[in-house]
Design a protein around this motif. Structure first.
Motif, short mmCIF file in Angstrom:
data_model
loop_
_atom_site.label_atom_id
_atom_site.label_comp_id
_atom_site.label_asym_id
_atom_site.label_seq_id
_atom_site.Cartn_x
_atom_site.Cartn_y
_atom_site.Cartn_z
N VAL A 101 0.69 -1.31 -0.07
CA VAL A 101 -0.12 -0.27 -0.22
C VAL A 101 0.95 1.19 -0.48
CG1 VAL A 101 -1.63 1.45 1.38
CG2 VAL A 101 -1.72 -0.68 0.99
N THR A 102 1.87 0.81 1.07
CA THR A 102 2.90 2.53 0.71
C THR A 102 3.29 2.70 -0.33
OG1 THR A 102 2.85 1.67 3.03
CG2 THR A 102 5.12 3.03 1.71
N GLU A 103 3.85 1.82 -1.26
CA GLU A 103 4.31 1.56 -2.56
C GLU A 103 3.39 2.21 -3.93
OE1 GLU A 103 5.66 -1.02 -6.42
OE2 GLU A 103 5.62 -1.68 -4.79
N LEU A 104 2.51 1.31 -3.87
CA LEU A 104 0.95 2.19 -4.58
C LEU A 104 0.47 3.67 -3.93
CD1 LEU A 104 -1.20 -1.53 -5.01
CD2 LEU A 104 1.09 0.30 -6.41
N MET A 105 0.80 3.86 -3.34
CA MET A 105 -0.10 5.13 -2.43
C MET A 105 0.85 6.53 -3.24
SD MET A 105 -3.11 5.77 -0.79
CE MET A 105 -3.05 7.68 -0.16
N ALA A 106 2.55 6.00 -3.29
CA ALA A 106 3.46 7.37 -3.09
C ALA A 106 2.90 7.36 -5.09
CB ALA A 106 4.63 5.75 -3.37
N ILE A 107 2.75 6.11 -5.54
CA ILE A 107 2.65 6.21 -7.28
C ILE A 107 1.58 6.55 -7.38
CG2 ILE A 107 1.77 4.73 -8.70
CD1 ILE A 107 3.87 2.62 -7.68
N GLN A 108 0.90 6.88 -6.81
CA GLN A 108 -0.76 7.81 -6.90
C GLN A 108 -0.52 9.44 -6.77
OE1 GLN A 108 -3.37 6.06 -8.11
NE2 GLN A 108 -2.04 4.44 -8.95
N GLY A 109 -0.03 9.31 -5.44
CA GLY A 109 0.22 10.51 -5.44
C GLY A 109 0.97 11.21 -6.92
N ILE A 110 2.67 10.70 -7.10
CA ILE A 110 3.05 10.95 -8.85
C ILE A 110 1.91 10.90 -9.63
CG2 ILE A 110 4.54 10.37 -10.30
CD1 ILE A 110 6.46 9.39 -7.88
N ARG A 111 1.16 10.08 -9.89
CA ARG A 111 -0.07 10.59 -10.68
C ARG A 111 -0.90 11.50 -10.46
NH1 ARG A 111 -4.28 5.78 -11.63
NH2 ARG A 111 -4.38 6.88 -13.65
N GLY A 112 -0.87 11.39 -9.84
CA GLY A 112 -2.28 13.13 -9.61
C GLY A 112 -1.58 14.27 -9.37
N ARG A 113 -0.11 14.01 -9.40
CA ARG A 113 0.37 15.58 -9.46
C ARG A 113 0.66 15.75 -10.69
NH1 ARG A 113 2.54 14.21 -4.32
NH2 ARG A 113 4.52 13.11 -5.41
N LEU A 114 0.72 15.21 -11.54
CA LEU A 114 1.28 14.61 -12.79
C LEU A 114 -0.54 15.26 -13.86
CD1 LEU A 114 3.45 11.85 -13.70
CD2 LEU A 114 4.29 13.97 -14.32
N LEU A 115 -1.31 14.61 -13.07
CA LEU A 115 -2.76 14.96 -13.96
C LEU A 115 -3.20 16.16 -14.01
CD1 LEU A 115 -4.58 11.58 -13.24
CD2 LEU A 115 -4.02 12.07 -15.43
#
Length: 175
Positions: A74-88
Motif C-alpha cells: 500500500v505504501t508503494e502504491l500510494m506513492a505512485i498514486q501521488g505522482i499520478r495525481g500531480r502529473l494529471l
C-alpha cells in the motif's frame, strides 16, 4: 449613424469574421476532449486511493492476512498514486491554458479581421502557437503519467501473485 460607426458595424457583420473565428475550433475541441478524459483519469486515481485506504483500514482492524506485506504494498502504491495525481493536475492546468489560448486566438482573429490589417495578423497566430505548446506539454505529461499507471497495475499484480503463492491447497483430501 456616424460613418465610423457604420464601418465598424459592417466589419463586425461580415461572414469573414465568423468564418475566421471558427478556425481554432478544432484545437479547442481537442483540448476539451483531453480535459474530459484527463478528469476521468484523475477520478480513477481518487477511487484507487480510496481502495488503498480501505485496505489500510482492513489491516488495522486485523481483517486481512499478511499485514506487513500488504502495508509495504500500500505504501508503494500510494506513492505512485501521488505522482499520478500531480502529473494529471499539471496536465489539466496545461490543457485549460491551451483552451484559453485557442479561444483568445479565435477572438484575436475576429478583431484582426474586423479592425486590424497585415501588420497585426501575427498576433492570432502567435497566441495559437502558444496554445499548441501547452497542448504539447499536456500530452507529454499524460504520456509520462501513463507509465505510472502501468507501475500501479504491476504492483497490484505482484501482491495478487504473492497472496496466491501463500495459499496452500491440499489436493490430497477427498471432497
Amino acid at each position: 449613424m456616424l460613418l465610423h460607426d457604420r464601418e465598424i458595424l459592417e466589419a463586425l457583420s461580415s461572414s469573414k469574421v465568423l468564418t475566421s473565428m471558427i478556425t481554432p475550433a478544432v484545437l479547442i475541441s481537442a483540448s476539451g476532449t483531453l480535459i474530459f478524459s484527463t478528469s476521468g483519469r484523475l477520478g480513477r486515481v481518487f477511487d484507487r486511493v480510496n481502495a488503498l485506504k480501505a485496505e489500510v483500514e482492513g489491516i488495522a482492524a486485523k481483517r486481512l492476512s499478511h499485514p506487513r506485506e500488504r502495508l509495504e504494498h500500500v505504501t508503494e502504491l500510494m506513492a505512485i498514486q501521488g505522482i499520478r495525481g500531480r502529473l494529471l493536475q499539471r496536465a489539466l492546468s496545461a490543457l485549460y491554458t491551451a483552451t484559453a489560448l485557442f479561444i483568445a486566438s479565435s477572438i484575436a482573429i475576429a478583431m484582426n479581421v474586423a479592425f486590424g490589417g497585415p501588420d497585426t495578423s501575427w498576433a492570432p497566430t502567435g497566441i495559437a502557437l502558444f496554445g499548441g505548446l501547452f497542448l504539447f506539454a499536456a500530452s507529454a505529461l499524460l504520456l509520462y503519467e501513463s507509465r505510472f499507471n502501468l507501475k500501479f497495475i504491476e504492483g497490484q499484480m505482484r501482491l495478487v501473485n504473492y497472496l496466491k503463492d501463500q495459499i496452500t491447497v491440499d489436493d490430497d483430501k477427498p471432497s
